[in-house]
Design a protein around this motif. Structure first.
Motif, short mmCIF file in Angstrom:
data_model
loop_
_atom_site.label_atom_id
_atom_site.label_comp_id
_atom_site.label_asym_id
_atom_site.label_seq_id
_atom_site.Cartn_x
_atom_site.Cartn_y
_atom_site.Cartn_z
N VAL A 87 0.82 -1.20 0.00
CA VAL A 87 0.00 0.00 0.00
C VAL A 87 0.86 1.25 0.00
N ARG A 88 0.52 2.16 -0.93
CA ARG A 88 1.21 3.44 -1.02
C ARG A 88 0.20 4.58 -0.96
N VAL A 89 0.60 5.65 -0.32
CA VAL A 89 -0.23 6.86 -0.22
C VAL A 89 0.57 8.03 -0.77
N LEU A 90 -0.04 8.79 -1.66
CA LEU A 90 0.56 10.00 -2.20
C LEU A 90 -0.01 11.21 -1.45
N VAL A 91 0.87 12.03 -0.90
CA VAL A 91 0.45 13.28 -0.28
C VAL A 91 0.76 14.41 -1.25
N PHE A 92 -0.26 15.04 -1.76
CA PHE A 92 -0.11 16.14 -2.71
C PHE A 92 -0.34 17.45 -1.97
N HIS A 93 0.61 18.41 -2.07
CA HIS A 93 0.55 19.59 -1.22
C HIS A 93 0.81 20.89 -1.97
N ALA A 94 0.44 20.93 -3.24
CA ALA A 94 0.61 22.18 -3.98
C ALA A 94 -0.36 23.23 -3.45
N SER A 95 -0.01 24.49 -3.64
CA SER A 95 -0.87 25.58 -3.23
C SER A 95 -0.70 26.74 -4.20
N ALA A 96 -1.82 27.44 -4.46
CA ALA A 96 -1.75 28.60 -5.34
C ALA A 96 -1.12 29.79 -4.66
N ALA A 97 -1.10 29.76 -3.33
CA ALA A 97 -0.48 30.84 -2.55
C ALA A 97 0.71 30.25 -1.80
N GLU A 98 1.16 30.96 -0.77
CA GLU A 98 2.27 30.47 0.04
C GLU A 98 1.86 29.19 0.76
#
Length: 836
Positions: A68-79
């Motif tokens: 089992v793998r989990v991807l944490v995606f943390h992009a943001s349009a601001a800071e």
């Protein structure tokens, strides 16, 4: 598997990001917008029409595997938020800890091109969005995420993820709701955990106190998602756009082929170091990664169907239903339901006491068989109960009041009926008798043998005035029969406050003094009795009732051994949970529309979870031991002292029982026209102020107005006869259904009690509305009279109809079934078979 509707035709255009300006942009983003952009690393995806992207991304179904793998995606349009690092670290630690079967690997990225890389994306069992607000995916990338969900992927959105992709209808459906504002500061609040089954919530405290930044939602998602936790708005300052008592904070749903879980918590760095919050995330990840199954469909309105199962009566015949008054489900699924006695509109209503037929009516018993979908008129008793409406000195609520089946019903066919036989009325003294009798039903023909009657118990009632006859009955697992009896007094003579006016009487019998009845230890009215029926048609007294009947107190002979609960006004519906043997009851209060600093509380309708014999207060105290003012002769309009709820005394001249009564037990739920659970500051003697401006509402989820409690069942799933095609899911296990005859602001809720405080005056720790599942309104179940679960797990509900003291075309038996199906993911799609 449930699939949400597609919204490709309304997907955000690539140019929409440039429109993200002004107030909307500021509230959703708290910063500058990022332009949506094509990604040079796109593996697949073609623009099929202007503004719409379709993908041919080829992904395994379901994505991920046993490793089992989990991807944490943390992009943001601001800071980037400071919570990102804390969130990634917490998820990594969750994946590395706990039982081996629940562990997983974590990878984190802010590179959105992963959503167009089939090889990479297909490795992940679930994707976590720790994103900030704004557009972080271009159209091709969002199409890739959609393809991932369609393949059976899992999604977990945390806090600010609800502000991501603000122009995407599909993403709005994925997260479930959008916030109206972005709170700048954290507040400590109480989170109510309503789902005790889901792995994300089953180990959490019932009332979870924690600080966070609490969103208000533009559209409340309850009913379109499965809410697992709510935040109590009366525990913090919710600010503008508050959602009210139903304020979801965590929820889940099966969405577009995959599984989506969102939590509005996690808005602070410190959240991720909390053990309970990590457990919350652990359970969310277990479900979305396919490590474990969970039901995220149980409170979605569309999964329930309410169907009327009886037809309107034929003209001049009550072939389908009488004046609805109670129902019971047999072990084989048959539903037996009763008509009180005022249903035969073709017969004259006689109110003249000189006429031998005064109040004569038919208390009818019908049987509905779900196998044949046919109704049989089983029989009718001649009852006193048909005087129509009007003044309390004219109308009557007697008749056929209750029905219960013997524990061995499928062998012996025994049916217990609680009724007022017309043959036993005294037209001179305006007195009658109540019977609890046993009859035999022919199990082959569904016909009641009226000659088989065995009268177990009878007692006198005054019938000069109405109201409040009670009537419900229920067996416990020890074969004890509980019988609810009303105080049967007029409320006209105390201005709607305590029914304690000793003055009005007819031929020496008071009809406005509940101290003669409910507050009297030597009277069976205004009580819940407990007896043990014997096979020969007699009864014995079980040990542990409130009195033995032989108390030597105050000279002896002043108690009745049948009394289990005293101090109840009109307990029309009672229920015993066979899992715990806890007794649940509801009773109607008096008529005062507002509290009085002279006389006491407004009318409180009451529900109580009862774990031991006791005095529940009427007519001395109501609610959470809020006292009334005494009154007495020679002038009952003048107040005396306040009653002492801890040591009440019955000093009525109409009392033939004990003066010194058992202390009052606080109740579980009470409500007035002002709202649910009214409470007031108290003085040094413990007397509430009863000032409306000082009122605090402890139960903000309900209120009254016109109000008449209709206590319901506690649901238990998984019985031997349970039918997965119709049964309500296990989510509802242990929840108590409380309702009201009326369908406006009054309760129609499932509530959860705390085992540590139940029966001790502890109020419910959680409530959720049932009004969309058990539909209200003119064409729904507007006037709820009784409700019980059948052995197959479906719910039957009686709608009284639209008139009073009669039946009409809306009087009906309904059935509410569940169509949501099994928990997800499917058993053969679990990532690890050992986790089944």
């Amino acid at each position: 598997m449930h699939r949400a509707p597609h919204h490709r035709s309304r997907r955000r255009r690539a140019t929409a990001a440039v429109l993200l300006t002004g107030a909307l942009g500021a509230s959703l983003l708290g910063g500058n917008a990022a332009m949506a952009r094509p990604d040079p690393g796109v593996q697949s995806g073609v623009q099929s029409s202007p503004g719409t992207v379709r993908t041919t991304l080829s992904l395994p179904s379901p994505p991920g595997g046993a490793n089992v793998r989990v991807l944490v995606f943390h992009a943001s349009a601001a800071e980037e938020s400071p919570t990102v690092d804390a969130g990634i670290a917490a998820i990594e630690q969750i994946g590395l800890s706990g039982p081996a079967a629940g562990r997983f690997r974590t990878e984190a990225t802010d590179d959105a091109s992963v959503f167009t890389n089939a090889k990479k994306l297909g490795r992940y069992n679930a994707v976590v969005f720790l994103t900030g607000g704004g557009d972080v995916l271009d159209p091709e990338q969002e199409a890739g995420l959609e393809a991932y969900m369609e393949a059976g992927g899992g999604f977990v959105g945390v806090h600010d993820a609800a502000r991501t992709e603000p122009y995407s209808d599909w993403f709005t459906g994925l997260v479930g709701a959008r916030p109206t504002t972005s709170p700048a500061t954290a507040q400590r609040a109480v989170v109510e955990i309503g789902d005790r089954q889901h792995p994300a919530t089953k180990s959490l405290p019932l009332n979870w106190k924690r600080p966070d930044k609490w969103f208000n939602w533009a559209v409340n998602p309850s009913g379109s998602v499965h809410t697992v936790a709510r935040v109590k708005e009366n525990s913090y300052q919710p600010g503008q756009g508050a959602n009210g008592w139903d304020h979801p904070v965590s929820w889940c749903r099966d969405y577009d082929g995959g599984r989506s879980f969102y939590t509005g918590m996690g808005g602070t760095v410190d959240s991720y170091s909390e053990t309970d919050f990590r457990d919350h995330l652990r359970g969310a990840l277990a479900w979305t990664t396919r490590i474990s199954r969970a039901d995220c469909k149980a409170t979605i309105t569309a999964n329930y169907t309410a169907e009327r199962v009886t037809q309107p009566n034929q003209p001049g015949r009550n072939d389908q239903i009488g004046e609805p008054h109670g129902l019971v489900a047999a072990p084989d699924g048959r539903i037996l339901y009763i008509g009180r006695g005022g249903a035969d509109s073709s017969q004259p209503v006689i109110t003249d006491w000189n006429n031998p037929d005064i109040g004569k009516g038919k208390g009818e018993i019908h049987v509905y068989d779900p196998k044949t979908k046919k109704v049989t008129a089983a029989g009718a008793l001649t009852v006193f109960g048909n005087k129509g409406g009007g003044d309390e000195l004219i109308k009557v609520e007697e008749g056929l009041l209750g029905i219960e089946l013997d524990p061995d019903f499928m062998t012996n066919g025994w049916v217990y009926l609680h009724y007022t036989p017309h043959s036993r009325i005294n037209r001179d003294t305006h007195m009658a008798e109540r019977y609890v009798s046993r009859f035999t039903l022919d199990l082959a023909t569904n016909k009641l043998d009226l000659a088989s009657e065995k009268v177990l118990l009878k007692w006198p009632v005054q019938i000069h005035s109405c109201c409040h006859a009670g009537g419900g009955m229920a067996f416990d697992t020890k074969g004890n029969l509980y019988i609810a009896t009303g105080d049967n007094n007029s409320s006209r003579f105390s201005d709607g406050y305590s029914g304690n006016n000793p003055e009005p009487d007819f031929k020496g019998v008071s009809f406005a003094d509940a101290r003669r009845t409910a507050g009297n230890t030597n009277n069976l009215n205004g009580k819940i009795l407990r007896i043990h029926p014997e096979d020969d048609g007699t009864y014995t007294l079980p040990e542990g009732n409130l009195f033995t009947g032989e108390e030597p107190d105050e000279g002896g002979g002043k108690t009745r051994g049948e009394i289990y609960v005293m101090g109840v006004r009109n307990p029309a519906r009672i229920f015993v949970d066979k899992t715990t043997d806890i007794l649940y009851a509801g009773w109607v209060g008096p008529d005062a529309g507002a509290p009085s600093t002279t006389w006491g509380p407004a009318k409180y309708d009451t529900f109580a979870a009862i774990t031991r014999p006791g005095n529940h207060g009427w007519p001395y105290c109501m609610g959470n031991k809020q006292p009334y003012r005494d009154r007495n002769l020679p002038d009952p309009t003048k107040p005396l002292g306040w009653y002492d709820c801890d040591a009440p005394k019955n000093e009525s001249p109409n009392n033939d029982g004990l003066v010194n009564l058992p202390p009052v037990t606080a109740n579980t739920i009470w409500y007035s026209p002002q709202g649910g659970g009214p409470d007031y500051p108290r003085d040094a003697a413990g007397i509430p102020s009863y000032k409306a401006e000082e009122q605090k509402l402890l139960l903000p989820w309900l209120k009254g107005g016109g109000q008449a409690t209709m206590n319901g069942p506690v649901y238990r799933s998984g019985g031997a006869a349970s039918d997965p095609a119709v049964a309500w899911p296990a989510y509802w296990d242990g929840k108590w259904f409380v309702g009201d005859f009326y369908d406006g602001d009054q309760p129609r809720h499932a509530v959860l009690t705390d085992p540590k405080t139940v029966g001790k005056g502890g109020i419910p720790v959680h409530a959720e509305s049932l009004k969309k599942i058990i539909p209200v309104g003119a064409d729904g179940i507007r006037n709820l009279m009784d409700w019980k679960f059948a052995p197959d797990g479906s719910l039957y509900v009686l709608d009284y109809g639209r008139g009073f003291f009669t039946s009409d075309s809306k009087s009906a038996l309904w059935r509410v079934t569940y169509k949501g199906g099994e928990a997800t993911p499917a058993a053969d799609e679990l990532a690890r078979r050992a986790a089944q």
